[in-house]
Scaffold this motif. Structure first.
Motif: not given
Length: 122
Positions: A10-18
Motif C-alpha cells: 500500500i505504501h509503495a503504491f502511495i509513494a508512486v502516486a504521490l
C-alpha cells in the motif's frame, strides 16, 4: 506476517502516486524548497515500504515480537516522517517539521529491532 506485506505494498503504491502528483500536480504551485521536501517524503516512504515488505517476509521465518515491533515502528515512521513532510509541503506550516524527527527516530528503532531479531533468530 501478511499484514506488513500488505502495508508495504500500500505504501509503495502511495509513494508512486504521490511522487507523480508532486512532479506533475505541484510543480509551479508550491515553492521549489517544498517540492524538494515533498520528494524527500516520497523517497523515505518508498524505502520504508520496501522495508515493510522485507519485515513481512521475515515474519514468516522468525517468530519474535521484535519483528512485529520493527514493522509497527517502520509503519509509524512512515506516517510521522513522510506524513508530516507531505503536509508541511502543501501547508507550509513550519511547526509540522517538529514531528518529522519523531518519525525518523521510529525508522531508526525499526531498523535496530530488525537487526536484533535477525541476529538472534536466523
Amino acid at each position: 506476517m501478511k499484514l506488513f506485506i500488505i502495508l508495504g505494498a500500500i505504501h509503495a503504491f502511495i509513494a508512486v502516486a504521490l511522487g507523480a502528483f508532486g512532479a506533475h500536480g505541484l510543480e509551479g504551485k508550491i515553492p521549489a524548497k517544498y517540492l524538494e521536501t515533498w520528494q524527500t517524503a516520497v523517497t523515505y516512504e518508498m524505502f520504508h515500504a520496501a522495508g515493510l515488505l522485507v519485515i513481512g517476509i521475515l515474519a514468516g521465518k522468525i517468530s519474535s515480537p521484535l519483528i512485529n515491533w520493527s514493522g509497527w515502528m517502520m509503519f509509524a515512521g512512515i506516517l510521522l516522517f513522510s506524513g508530516s513532510l507531505f503536509i508541511l509541503s502543501v501547508t507550509q506550516i513550519k511547526m509540522l517539521g517538529a514531528i518529522t524527527p519523531i518519525g525518523g527516530l521510529a525508522f531508526l528503532a525499526s531498523w535496530v529491532l530488525l537487526i536484533i531479531a535477525v541476529y538472534k533468530h536466523l
